[in-house]
Design a protein around this motif. Sequence first.
Motif, PDB file in Angstrom:
ATOM      1  N   THR A   1      -1.596  -6.652  -8.544  1.00  0.00           N
ATOM      2  CA  THR A   1      -1.352  -5.365  -9.197  1.00  0.00           C
ATOM      3  C   THR A   1      -0.263  -4.618  -8.433  1.00  0.00           C
ATOM      4  O   THR A   1       0.001  -4.899  -7.261  1.00  0.00           O
ATOM      5  CB  THR A   1      -2.612  -4.490  -9.235  1.00  0.00           C
ATOM      6  OG1 THR A   1      -2.883  -3.974  -7.919  1.00  0.00           O
ATOM      7  CG2 THR A   1      -3.821  -5.265  -9.719  1.00  0.00           C
ATOM      8  N   GLY A   2       0.368  -3.648  -9.100  1.00  0.00           N
ATOM      9  CA  GLY A   2       1.355  -2.803  -8.446  1.00  0.00           C
ATOM     10  C   GLY A   2       2.414  -3.599  -7.711  1.00  0.00           C
ATOM     11  O   GLY A   2       2.986  -4.550  -8.232  1.00  0.00           O
TER      12      GLY A   2
ATOM     13  N   ASP B   1      -3.560  -0.948 -11.703  1.00  0.00           N
ATOM     14  CA  ASP B   1      -2.588  -0.393 -10.773  1.00  0.00           C
ATOM     15  C   ASP B   1      -3.155   0.861 -10.110  1.00  0.00           C
ATOM     16  O   ASP B   1      -3.790   1.697 -10.760  1.00  0.00           O
ATOM     17  CB  ASP B   1      -1.288  -0.031 -11.486  1.00  0.00           C
ATOM     18  CG  ASP B   1      -0.495  -1.251 -11.919  1.00  0.00           C
ATOM     19  OD1 ASP B   1      -0.741  -2.348 -11.383  1.00  0.00           O
ATOM     20  OD2 ASP B   1       0.379  -1.100 -12.797  1.00  0.00           O
ATOM     21  N   ALA B   2      -2.865   1.023  -8.835  1.00  0.00           N
ATOM     22  CA  ALA B   2      -3.417   2.143  -8.069  1.00  0.00           C
ATOM     23  C   ALA B   2      -2.877   3.496  -8.508  1.00  0.00           C
ATOM     24  O   ALA B   2      -3.449   4.532  -8.155  1.00  0.00           O
ATOM     25  CB  ALA B   2      -3.131   1.932  -6.589  1.00  0.00           C
ATOM     26  N   SER B   3      -1.810   3.519  -9.289  1.00  0.00           N
ATOM     27  CA  SER B   3      -1.185   4.790  -9.669  1.00  0.00           C
ATOM     28  C   SER B   3      -2.141   5.717 -10.417  1.00  0.00           C
ATOM     29  O   SER B   3      -1.954   6.937 -10.406  1.00  0.00           O
ATOM     30  CB  SER B   3       0.063   4.527 -10.509  1.00  0.00           C
ATOM     31  OG  SER B   3      -0.249   3.771 -11.657  1.00  0.00           O
TER      32      SER B   3
ATOM     33  N   GLU C   1      -2.790  -1.476  -2.873  1.00  0.00           N
ATOM     34  CA  GLU C   1      -2.465  -2.102  -4.159  1.00  0.00           C
ATOM     35  C   GLU C   1      -3.138  -3.475  -4.151  1.00  0.00           C
ATOM     36  O   GLU C   1      -2.720  -4.371  -3.421  1.00  0.00           O
ATOM     37  CB  GLU C   1      -0.943  -2.265  -4.298  1.00  0.00           C
ATOM     38  CG  GLU C   1      -0.161  -0.969  -4.266  1.00  0.00           C
ATOM     39  CD  GLU C   1       0.036  -0.384  -5.656  1.00  0.00           C
ATOM     40  OE1 GLU C   1      -0.592  -0.888  -6.607  1.00  0.00           O
ATOM     41  OE2 GLU C   1       0.817   0.568  -5.787  1.00  0.00           O
TER      42      GLU C   1
ATOM     43  N   TYR D   1       0.846  -1.190   0.000  1.00  0.00           N
ATOM     44  CA  TYR D   1       0.000   0.000   0.000  1.00  0.00           C
ATOM     45  C   TYR D   1       0.880   1.238   0.000  1.00  0.00           C
ATOM     46  O   TYR D   1       2.030   1.206   0.423  1.00  0.00           O
ATOM     47  CB  TYR D   1      -0.959   0.018   1.189  1.00  0.00           C
ATOM     48  CG  TYR D   1      -0.295   0.044   2.552  1.00  0.00           C
ATOM     49  CD1 TYR D   1      -0.111   1.233   3.252  1.00  0.00           C
ATOM     50  CD2 TYR D   1       0.138  -1.140   3.159  1.00  0.00           C
ATOM     51  CE1 TYR D   1       0.486   1.260   4.506  1.00  0.00           C
ATOM     52  CE2 TYR D   1       0.734  -1.133   4.415  1.00  0.00           C
ATOM     53  CZ  TYR D   1       0.900   0.073   5.085  1.00  0.00           C
ATOM     54  OH  TYR D   1       1.500   0.086   6.322  1.00  0.00           O
TER      55      TYR D   1
ATOM     56  N   SER E   1       1.881  -5.488  -5.066  1.00  0.00           N
ATOM     57  CA  SER E   1       1.306  -6.616  -4.337  1.00  0.00           C
ATOM     58  C   SER E   1       1.527  -7.931  -5.071  1.00  0.00           C
ATOM     59  O   SER E   1       1.532  -7.977  -6.306  1.00  0.00           O
ATOM     60  CB  SER E   1      -0.194  -6.408  -4.117  1.00  0.00           C
ATOM     61  OG  SER E   1      -0.424  -5.350  -3.214  1.00  0.00           O
TER      62      SER E   1
END
Length: 288
Positions: A62-63, A38-40, A58, A14, A65
Amino acid sequence: MPTFTSYDGTELAYQVLEPGGGEATAPLVCLPGGPGRDASYLEDLGGLNARRPLVVLENRGTGGSAAAADPSSYAFPRLAEDVEALRRHLGLERFALLAHSAAATTALAYAARHGERLSRMVLIAPGSRILGERMTDMEEIFRSRAGEPWFEDVQQALAELETATELPRVKELMLRVGPLSYGTWGERQRAHAGAEPDQLHPVPRAGFWQGVDESARKAIVSRLAETACPVLVVTGEADAATGVRAGELIAERFPNGRSTTLPGAGHYPWVDSPEEFRDTVESFLEGS
């Protein structure tokens, strides 16, 4: 990037976006949608971290994780248990939760099972599949923009997406349909949309609804009436991806739910109308 171990041993990451200035308040836990994105792409949600830390999960696969050992754990009711594991890791008795698009479904599953842990909840641009209904207002929104220079190309790309199977071609088509998700199609929106194809992960995306049958869906929706915390649903009037009506109906499922629609904004209101979006969410989180 900090990590924690979720309920099944999966290591998840995170991000913490610290306040830019002033006295910080309680953190806001944020869930990215996609699904499997992805959280971006959430960025700093239009500067929503100005007064409070944003804790951005995340999602598994994804990302930063780890991928799931059990593919069935990509289903959104299981993703909701990742949220609960994050809450425990952070040591929060109760917390405010924000979720965008597909992640709103995860947030609803969390509210249905752990509603007593929520102080407030913000749902941005949710879809209607969890309700078992198909909304058509997003199509009306799309048709209303027939005069836009990109309209015919987006229409053609949408038709091709229905049968496209090869990943490079799917990514190309996704770039072409980008305008329907934004209130305007300027440089800022083009840059945000251009990053999407490389931010999506096919396996988590495909598993999001895996194993969720009709009875499970109905059970989640029925329990929302027991969620006591205030709930705000934010939609964009130009959102041709999920529309406005789904958000209105979801807000009605909560005893303390309300919806608001931002003029001129699309599926990503912090991109189209960052100041109005930030003020709307901040005001709600502050209790007004």
